[in-house]
Design a protein around this motif. Structure first.
Motif, PDB file in Angstrom:
ATOM      1  N   ALA A  73      13.434  -0.713  -9.803  1.00 36.91           N
ATOM      2  CA  ALA A  73      13.470  -1.316  -8.463  1.00 36.91           C
ATOM      3  C   ALA A  73      14.857  -1.874  -8.153  1.00 36.91           C
ATOM      4  O   ALA A  73      15.278  -1.893  -6.997  1.00 36.91           O
ATOM      5  N   GLN A  74      15.555  -2.312  -9.198  1.00 38.80           N
ATOM      6  CA  GLN A  74      16.882  -2.904  -8.977  1.00 38.80           C
ATOM      7  C   GLN A  74      17.950  -1.854  -8.670  1.00 38.80           C
ATOM      8  O   GLN A  74      19.036  -2.178  -8.226  1.00 38.80           O
ATOM      9  N   ARG A  75      17.616  -0.569  -8.921  1.00 38.88           N
ATOM     10  CA  ARG A  75      18.628   0.478  -8.794  1.00 38.88           C
ATOM     11  C   ARG A  75      18.745   1.068  -7.390  1.00 38.88           C
ATOM     12  O   ARG A  75      19.669   1.799  -7.087  1.00 38.88           O
ATOM     13  N   SER A  76      17.757   0.794  -6.547  1.00 42.33           N
ATOM     14  CA  SER A  76      17.816   1.397  -5.211  1.00 42.33           C
ATOM     15  C   SER A  76      17.147   0.495  -4.180  1.00 42.33           C
ATOM     16  O   SER A  76      16.282  -0.313  -4.516  1.00 42.33           O
ATOM     17  N   ASP A  77      17.583   0.636  -2.929  1.00 46.74           N
ATOM     18  CA  ASP A  77      16.925  -0.157  -1.875  1.00 46.74           C
ATOM     19  C   ASP A  77      15.863   0.675  -1.164  1.00 46.74           C
ATOM     20  O   ASP A  77      15.292   0.263  -0.178  1.00 46.74           O
ATOM     21  N   LEU A  78      15.636   1.903  -1.678  1.00 47.46           N
ATOM     22  CA  LEU A  78      14.572   2.733  -1.098  1.00 47.46           C
ATOM     23  C   LEU A  78      13.656   3.195  -2.232  1.00 47.46           C
ATOM     24  O   LEU A  78      14.094   3.899  -3.143  1.00 47.46           O
ATOM     25  N   ILE A  79      12.417   2.755  -2.175  1.00 48.27           N
ATOM     26  CA  ILE A  79      11.492   3.049  -3.278  1.00 48.27           C
ATOM     27  C   ILE A  79      10.268   3.794  -2.754  1.00 48.27           C
ATOM     28  O   ILE A  79       9.603   3.327  -1.819  1.00 48.27           O
ATOM     29  N   ILE A  80      10.014   4.936  -3.366  1.00 43.78           N
ATOM     30  CA  ILE A  80       8.833   5.714  -2.974  1.00 43.78           C
ATOM     31  C   ILE A  80       7.690   5.341  -3.916  1.00 43.78           C
ATOM     32  O   ILE A  80       7.823   5.462  -5.141  1.00 43.78           O
ATOM     33  N   ILE A  81       6.603   4.853  -3.356  1.00 38.10           N
ATOM     34  CA  ILE A  81       5.479   4.385  -4.185  1.00 38.10           C
ATOM     35  C   ILE A  81       4.502   5.540  -4.381  1.00 38.10           C
ATOM     36  O   ILE A  81       3.621   5.779  -3.558  1.00 38.10           O
ATOM     37  N   ALA A  82       4.668   6.276  -5.480  1.00 35.63           N
ATOM     38  CA  ALA A  82       3.798   7.438  -5.743  1.00 35.63           C
ATOM     39  C   ALA A  82       2.668   7.028  -6.688  1.00 35.63           C
ATOM     40  O   ALA A  82       2.521   7.563  -7.791  1.00 35.63           O
ATOM     41  N   ILE A  83       1.909   6.050  -6.244  1.00 32.74           N
ATOM     42  CA  ILE A  83       0.838   5.453  -7.056  1.00 32.74           C
ATOM     43  C   ILE A  83      -0.408   5.354  -6.174  1.00 32.74           C
ATOM     44  O   ILE A  83      -0.288   5.184  -4.963  1.00 32.74           O
ATOM     45  N   HIS A  84      -1.581   5.442  -6.774  1.00 31.92           N
ATOM     46  CA  HIS A  84      -2.813   5.290  -5.981  1.00 31.92           C
ATOM     47  C   HIS A  84      -2.955   3.844  -5.514  1.00 31.92           C
ATOM     48  O   HIS A  84      -2.606   2.919  -6.247  1.00 31.92           O
ATOM     49  N   ARG A  85      -3.497   3.668  -4.327  1.00 32.58           N
ATOM     50  CA  ARG A  85      -3.638   2.338  -3.715  1.00 32.58           C
ATOM     51  C   ARG A  85      -4.317   1.343  -4.655  1.00 32.58           C
ATOM     52  O   ARG A  85      -3.954   0.175  -4.717  1.00 32.58           O
ATOM     53  N   GLU A  86      -5.302   1.833  -5.430  1.00 36.35           N
ATOM     54  CA  GLU A  86      -6.076   0.958  -6.306  1.00 36.35           C
ATOM     55  C   GLU A  86      -5.198   0.252  -7.341  1.00 36.35           C
ATOM     56  O   GLU A  86      -5.594  -0.758  -7.915  1.00 36.35           O
ATOM     57  N   GLY A 100      13.165  -7.190   0.886  1.00 28.88           N
ATOM     58  CA  GLY A 100      14.108  -6.544   1.825  1.00 28.88           C
ATOM     59  C   GLY A 100      14.275  -5.049   1.614  1.00 28.88           C
ATOM     60  O   GLY A 100      15.039  -4.399   2.326  1.00 28.88           O
ATOM     61  N   LYS A 101      13.556  -4.472   0.639  1.00 27.59           N
ATOM     62  CA  LYS A 101      13.732  -3.034   0.346  1.00 27.59           C
ATOM     63  C   LYS A 101      12.782  -2.173   1.177  1.00 27.59           C
ATOM     64  O   LYS A 101      11.786  -2.668   1.708  1.00 27.59           O
ATOM     65  N   ILE A 102      13.127  -0.891   1.238  1.00 26.97           N
ATOM     66  CA  ILE A 102      12.258   0.040   1.978  1.00 26.97           C
ATOM     67  C   ILE A 102      11.249   0.606   0.991  1.00 26.97           C
ATOM     68  O   ILE A 102      11.622   1.223  -0.013  1.00 26.97           O
ATOM     69  N   LEU A 103       9.960   0.387   1.263  1.00 29.77           N
ATOM     70  CA  LEU A 103       8.915   0.940   0.399  1.00 29.77           C
ATOM     71  C   LEU A 103       8.226   2.063   1.165  1.00 29.77           C
ATOM     72  O   LEU A 103       7.740   1.850   2.277  1.00 29.77           O
ATOM     73  N   VAL A 104       8.228   3.245   0.568  1.00 27.40           N
ATOM     74  CA  VAL A 104       7.607   4.389   1.245  1.00 27.40           C
ATOM     75  C   VAL A 104       6.221   4.610   0.660  1.00 27.40           C
ATOM     76  O   VAL A 104       6.076   4.891  -0.525  1.00 27.40           O
ATOM     77  N   ASP A 105       5.211   4.446   1.504  1.00 28.94           N
ATOM     78  CA  ASP A 105       3.832   4.639   1.051  1.00 28.94           C
ATOM     79  C   ASP A 105       3.442   6.091   1.312  1.00 28.94           C
ATOM     80  O   ASP A 105       3.471   6.557   2.447  1.00 28.94           O
ATOM     81  N   ILE A 106       3.080   6.809   0.234  1.00 35.39           N
ATOM     82  CA  ILE A 106       2.744   8.231   0.407  1.00 35.39           C
ATOM     83  C   ILE A 106       1.270   8.491   0.060  1.00 35.39           C
ATOM     84  O   ILE A 106       0.844   9.622  -0.057  1.00 35.39           O
ATOM     85  N   SER A 107       0.514   7.389  -0.096  1.00 33.84           N
ATOM     86  CA  SER A 107      -0.834   7.531  -0.661  1.00 33.84           C
ATOM     87  C   SER A 107      -1.867   8.062   0.325  1.00 33.84           C
ATOM     88  O   SER A 107      -1.746   7.915   1.534  1.00 33.84           O
ATOM     89  N   ASN A 108      -2.899   8.661  -0.253  1.00 33.33           N
ATOM     90  CA  ASN A 108      -4.053   9.140   0.514  1.00 33.33           C
ATOM     91  C   ASN A 108      -5.312   8.504  -0.045  1.00 33.33           C
ATOM     92  O   ASN A 108      -5.305   7.972  -1.154  1.00 33.33           O
ATOM     93  N   ASN A 109      -6.392   8.613   0.709  1.00 30.18           N
ATOM     94  CA  ASN A 109      -7.681   8.104   0.226  1.00 30.18           C
ATOM     95  C   ASN A 109      -8.627   9.262  -0.046  1.00 30.18           C
ATOM     96  O   ASN A 109      -8.306  10.411   0.263  1.00 30.18           O
ATOM     97  N   LEU A 110      -9.796   8.925  -0.574  1.00 31.63           N
ATOM     98  CA  LEU A 110     -10.775   9.974  -0.867  1.00 31.63           C
ATOM     99  C   LEU A 110     -11.727  10.204   0.295  1.00 31.63           C
ATOM    100  O   LEU A 110     -12.341  11.256   0.410  1.00 31.63           O
ATOM    101  N   LYS A 111     -11.859   9.167   1.156  1.00 22.54           N
ATOM    102  CA  LYS A 111     -12.769   9.285   2.303  1.00 22.54           C
ATOM    103  C   LYS A 111     -12.067   8.813   3.560  1.00 22.54           C
ATOM    104  O   LYS A 111     -11.171   7.954   3.487  1.00 22.54           O
ATOM    105  N   ILE A 112     -12.511   9.329   4.709  1.00 21.63           N
ATOM    106  CA  ILE A 112     -11.952   8.867   5.988  1.00 21.63           C
ATOM    107  C   ILE A 112     -12.341   7.401   6.179  1.00 21.63           C
ATOM    108  O   ILE A 112     -13.480   7.020   5.903  1.00 21.63           O
ATOM    109  N   ASN A 113     -11.387   6.584   6.634  1.00 20.22           N
ATOM    110  CA  ASN A 113     -11.595   5.139   6.867  1.00 20.22           C
ATOM    111  C   ASN A 113     -12.225   4.441   5.662  1.00 20.22           C
ATOM    112  O   ASN A 113     -13.134   3.624   5.812  1.00 20.22           O
ATOM    113  N   GLN A 114     -11.732   4.783   4.473  1.00 24.19           N
ATOM    114  CA  GLN A 114     -12.299   4.212   3.242  1.00 24.19           C
ATOM    115  C   GLN A 114     -12.125   2.693   3.183  1.00 24.19           C
ATOM    116  O   GLN A 114     -12.986   1.984   2.695  1.00 24.19           O
TER     117      GLN A 114
END
Ligand SMILES: NC(=O)C1=CN([C@@H]2O[C@H](COP(=O)(O)OP(=O)(O)OC[C@H]3O[C@@H](n4cnc5c(N)ncnc54)[C@H](OP(=O)(O)O)[C@@H]3O)[C@@H](O)[C@H]2O)C=CC1
Ligand SMILES: [Fe+3]
Length: 349
Positions: A73-86, A100-114
């Motif tokens: 986390a200390q190495r960049s101000d842009l972090i892609i969170i490739a982890i499940h929400r849980e 103050g960093k940019i966190l990119v959320d790329i996660s999906n769920n298993l159900k609509i409106n879970q």
């Protein structure tokens, strides 16, 4: 090439080299994190992975570092969170590093409106000091690995901070995607539902053709089976198998074909009425226009069924003709044998 376009090209190249030196951090060395990280690395970014077990996660190209989450986390101000929400909870402990960093959320769920809130909004609640951008959730790890991005280049991006969103969209463009700005973080819920919607454009055409099919069937049933039965006590139930469906199918195909052309005409009238072709159509018309291909395909399917049924009808007539001619032959043969029997008896007398 003009001077100005040369300048533009060199500016673009300079921008590219700026991106190519940019360090991006990816949290999680799972399927998606690895695929996205490797793709960014191939496209010239410097990539650092954050992992629970940096020493165990091998198979990374030379030049990619795998560190602990805190160090990465200390190495960049842009972090892609490739982890499940849980598993987002551990990010609370890293709040200081993520400030103050940019966190990119790329996660999906298993159900609509879970969940009541989108994963991106949940991440914003967990790490209030970070700028959250939702992106890349509609791109699959497999497509990134195999390079077959043709069918799914669209990457929907949303976020409240314009500059952060722009940086994420730049990354998307550099790795060969087509970023689509969907507005503020409120759009995240909708974006998260996209991958879970199966054949979204097929729903309306299928429901509509099913409703039309039922309507025509009931109409033909009343007219050709129930009415003759009540009036003349005629039993026409054998129409139900072939004749009635074969009357419904071409009608349905033509109706659906008309519905393929109709929205175009309505849209043209609307544009003439408004005097511009640059204003948005109402949602219902927009959706209808987007369904035209599917409506056309359903129409084609009904036309095909009509062809099949029409081919079946002569076979049915042929079978009926064959049976009746066999019966007639039997009857005439019997009658002839009786006549000859009578003649024989007459001659004997
Ligand atoms: N796979 C795909 O095609 C796509 C996935 N996504 C999204 O990307 C995210 C990651 O998916 P994917 O890579 O397939 O999942 P994986 O299970 O393959 O990877 C998840 C990673 O999360 C990290 N992690 C952190 N904390 C935990 C924990 N407590 N328990 C387990 N893992 C933890 C692990 O990395 P480490 O061991 O290094 O700590 C793990 O490898 C998900 O949110 C998914 O919805 C989105 C689009 C497509
Ligand atoms: Fe016909």
């Amino acid at each position: 090439m003009g001077k100005s376009s040369l300048k533009e090209t060199s500016f673009a190249m300079n921008m590219n080299s700026v991106h190519s030196r940019e360090t991006v951090c990816v949290f999680g060395t799972g399927d998606f994190g690895r695929s996205l990280g490797n793709k960014m690395f191939q496209c010239g970014y410097s990539v650092v992975f954050g992992s629970r077990n940096p020493e165990l996660s091998g198979l990374h190209p030379k030049g990619i570092e795998v560190l602990s989450y805190k160090e990465a986390a200390q190495r960049s101000d842009l972090i892609i969170i490739a982890i499940h929400r849980e598993h987002y909870n551990f990010l609370i402990e890293l709040a200081e590093e993520l400030q103050g960093k940019i966190l990119v959320d790329i996660s999906n769920n298993l159900k609509i409106n879970q969940y009541p809130e989108s994963n991106a909004e949940y991440l914003a609640e967990l790490v209030p000091g970070a700028k959250i951008v939702k992106a890349f959730n509609t791109i699959s790890a497999w497509a990134l690995q195999s390079g077959t991005l043709d069918a799914s280049r669209q990457a929907f991006v949303c976020g409240d901070d314009k500059e952060s969103k722009q940086r994420v969209m730049d990354i998307g463009r550099t790795i060969g995607l087509t970023p689509m700005d969907q507005g503020s973080l409120k759009a995240a819920k909708e974006i998260e539902n996209y991958p879970l919607q199966l054949f979204p454009m097929w729903k309306f055409p299928l429901y509509l053709s099913a409703a039309l099919c039922v309507f025509y069937f009931v109409y033909c049933l009343l007219r050709e089976v129930i009415y003759p039965y009540i009036q003349e006590e005629k039993d026409n139930t054998f129409f139900l198998a072939i004749s009635i469906p074969n009357r419904i199918f071409p009608g349905l195909a033509l109706n659906l074909l008309a519905l393929v052309y109709l929205p175009g005409i309505i849209a043209a009238i609307l544009q003439l009425y408004r005097g511009t072709k640059y204003s948005r159509f109402p949602n219902w018309l927009d959706h209808w226009m987007l369904c035209r291909k599917q409506l056309g395909l359903v129409a084609l399917a009904f036309a095909f069924l009509h062809v099949m049924y029409t081919l079946v009808i002569p076979i049915r007539h042929y079978v009926r003709w064959k049976w009746s001619s066999r019966i007639i032959n039997q009857v005439t043969a019997e009658r002839q044998s009786r006549v000859s029997e009578c003649l024989m008896l007459g001659s004997l007398k």
